[in-house]
Design an enzyme around this catalytic site. Sequence first.
Site, mmCIF file in Angstrom:
data_model
loop_
_atom_site.group_PDB
_atom_site.id
_atom_site.type_symbol
_atom_site.label_atom_id
_atom_site.label_comp_id
_atom_site.label_asym_id
_atom_site.label_seq_id
_atom_site.Cartn_x
_atom_site.Cartn_y
_atom_site.Cartn_z
ATOM 1 N N LYS A 84 -5.889 -10.268 -5.835
ATOM 2 C CA LYS A 84 -6.994 -10.739 -4.990
ATOM 3 C C LYS A 84 -8.177 -9.784 -5.159
ATOM 4 O O LYS A 84 -7.979 -8.598 -5.466
ATOM 5 C CB LYS A 84 -6.568 -10.836 -3.526
ATOM 6 C CG LYS A 84 -6.347 -9.516 -2.865
ATOM 7 C CD LYS A 84 -6.271 -9.645 -1.354
ATOM 8 C CE LYS A 84 -6.222 -8.230 -0.771
ATOM 9 N NZ LYS A 84 -6.148 -8.109 0.624
ATOM 10 N N LYS B 34 0.810 -1.225 0.000
ATOM 11 C CA LYS B 34 0.000 0.000 0.000
ATOM 12 C C LYS B 34 0.834 1.261 0.000
ATOM 13 O O LYS B 34 0.359 2.316 -0.402
ATOM 14 C CB LYS B 34 -0.960 -0.002 1.196
ATOM 15 C CG LYS B 34 -2.054 -1.042 1.047
ATOM 16 C CD LYS B 34 -3.220 -0.771 1.975
ATOM 17 C CE LYS B 34 -4.338 -1.764 1.745
ATOM 18 N NZ LYS B 34 -5.389 -1.695 2.740
ATOM 19 N N LYS C 204 -12.142 -4.696 -1.842
ATOM 20 C CA LYS C 204 -13.200 -3.677 -1.809
ATOM 21 C C LYS C 204 -12.799 -2.403 -2.500
ATOM 22 O O LYS C 204 -13.622 -1.710 -3.067
ATOM 23 C CB LYS C 204 -13.464 -3.233 -0.358
ATOM 24 C CG LYS C 204 -13.807 -4.236 0.619
ATOM 25 C CD LYS C 204 -13.822 -3.523 1.991
ATOM 26 C CE LYS C 204 -13.554 -4.498 3.098
ATOM 27 N NZ LYS C 204 -12.168 -4.443 3.577
HETATM 28 P P1 TYM Z 1 -10.401 -6.791 5.460
HETATM 29 O O1 TYM Z 1 -11.528 -5.858 5.667
HETATM 30 O O2 TYM Z 1 -9.405 -6.449 4.408
HETATM 31 O O3 TYM Z 1 -10.963 -8.222 5.155
HETATM 32 C C1 TYM Z 1 -11.912 -8.861 6.006
HETATM 33 C C2 TYM Z 1 -11.712 -10.357 5.911
HETATM 34 O O4 TYM Z 1 -11.912 -10.788 4.567
HETATM 35 C C3 TYM Z 1 -10.785 -11.545 4.124
HETATM 36 N N1 TYM Z 1 -10.599 -11.286 2.687
HETATM 37 C C4 TYM Z 1 -10.579 -12.244 1.765
HETATM 38 N N2 TYM Z 1 -10.701 -13.577 1.858
HETATM 39 C C5 TYM Z 1 -10.639 -14.280 0.700
HETATM 40 N N3 TYM Z 1 -10.472 -13.711 -0.521
HETATM 41 C C6 TYM Z 1 -10.335 -12.369 -0.655
HETATM 42 N N4 TYM Z 1 -10.185 -11.825 -1.849
HETATM 43 C C7 TYM Z 1 -10.391 -11.569 0.524
HETATM 44 N N5 TYM Z 1 -10.316 -10.252 0.754
HETATM 45 C C8 TYM Z 1 -10.427 -10.096 2.090
HETATM 46 C C9 TYM Z 1 -9.627 -11.016 4.966
HETATM 47 O O5 TYM Z 1 -8.570 -11.959 5.044
HETATM 48 C C10 TYM Z 1 -10.288 -10.788 6.296
HETATM 49 O O6 TYM Z 1 -10.346 -11.980 7.049
HETATM 50 N N6 TYM Z 1 -7.240 -5.653 9.155
HETATM 51 C C11 TYM Z 1 -8.383 -6.477 8.811
HETATM 52 C C12 TYM Z 1 -9.542 -6.315 9.770
HETATM 53 C C13 TYM Z 1 -9.176 -6.437 11.187
HETATM 54 C C14 TYM Z 1 -8.999 -7.637 11.916
HETATM 55 C C15 TYM Z 1 -8.736 -7.247 13.244
HETATM 56 C C16 TYM Z 1 -9.069 -8.992 11.570
HETATM 57 C C17 TYM Z 1 -9.030 -5.398 12.044
HETATM 58 N N7 TYM Z 1 -8.750 -5.886 13.287
HETATM 59 C C18 TYM Z 1 -8.519 -8.194 14.231
HETATM 60 C C19 TYM Z 1 -8.832 -9.922 12.564
HETATM 61 C C20 TYM Z 1 -8.570 -9.538 13.881
HETATM 62 C C21 TYM Z 1 -8.880 -6.106 7.429
HETATM 63 O O7 TYM Z 1 -8.674 -5.008 6.974
HETATM 64 O O8 TYM Z 1 -9.652 -7.064 6.823
#
Ligand code: TYM
Length: 321
Positions: free
Chosen positions: A189, A108, A192
């Site tokens: 991947k 990023k 969003k």
């Molecule tokens: P985020 O919002 O990017 O994604 C949320 C969850 O979705 C999964 N994910 C995917 N899985 C499969 N294929 C994809 N293309 C794909 N894109 C996203 C991510 O692996 C995630 O599980 N930092 C984290 C959120 C967070 C968090 C936490 C997670 C904040 N605090 C504490 C666990 C524990 C995030 O931005 O996820």
Amino acid sequence: MTRLSAVTPSGHAQLGNYLGAIRRWACEGAPDDLYFVSDMHAMTTAYNPQRLRALSREMLAILIGSGIKPESVFVQSDIAAQLSTLSWVLECTCTFGEVARMIQFKEKSAGAKTVRLGLLTYPVLMASDILLPGADEVPVGDDQAQHVELARALARRFNTTYGEAFVVPQAVTPKVAARIRDLADPDRKMAKSTRNETGVVFVLEDADMIRRKFQRAVTDTAGRVEYRPDEQPGVANLLEILSACTGQSPKTAAEGIGSYRELKETVADAVIEELRDVRKRTQDLLADPAELDRIRATGAERAAQRGEHRLSSVLRLAGIA
Ligand code: TYM
């Protein structure tokens, strides 16, 4: 045992978030689990405050619409004071090198003119999210596993340096759908915040649009519906999505499908079916703001209680309370 995970409202929830994460959280739900909308994590790059507020609300509704118990959900910023306090303690337990080598930070920040400090320190806030309530398991997609590793390292380090305060958590990644790819560019991947939305399927999108996106999905010239991720990433991605919806293995899901056209139609049907109820329940909830506010307020209270005790012992052990 406590499971904890989150989704960041940096855009509308997409199919990867749903199949790789949210849907599993709903299936495995236990009373102590915590799933939240990590709105503070959406501030690490330029954003619009009004849009963030609306997306947080939508994401909260999607978590419940997906079947997660309302008792398990909350919004991160509702416990901002506790998390920020713990984050400072953990920042002082973490080294610059540890955060600078995070893959997501490198991706990023690459080529960016300016980089917000929060983009660098965000994995420490994520460690606070996980360690504050004492989560044992953190179900995430592949892309978040490195961040959970950091949370483990910080928990261990604090425990050995200042005294036992934290549970050492474990990342749990799914066997299927750990990394759903962009339909228009299977080398990336699905995400969003991708600008070109033709390859990103959103959870709340209408059925026609979902079908169109699958019809336009990039495949290859091999012309064979087989599960070969290295040679046929586009086709393999479609098979993985289908497999996540039907519960079959991607190889089995390929059997009996004769053409790419048929594959795309079959996957589109399965995804539309999978998301139908989620969409309906989410829209119903968004149409009832008072109910959503009530759920949010109760969640905030419960989340604050869960962290209170651990935070005070951490501060005491760290010599500041
Ligand atoms: P985020 O919002 O990017 O994604 C949320 C969850 O979705 C999964 N994910 C995917 N899985 C499969 N294929 C994809 N293309 C794909 N894109 C996203 C991510 O692996 C995630 O599980 N930092 C984290 C959120 C967070 C968090 C936490 C997670 C904040 N605090 C504490 C666990 C524990 C995030 O931005 O996820």
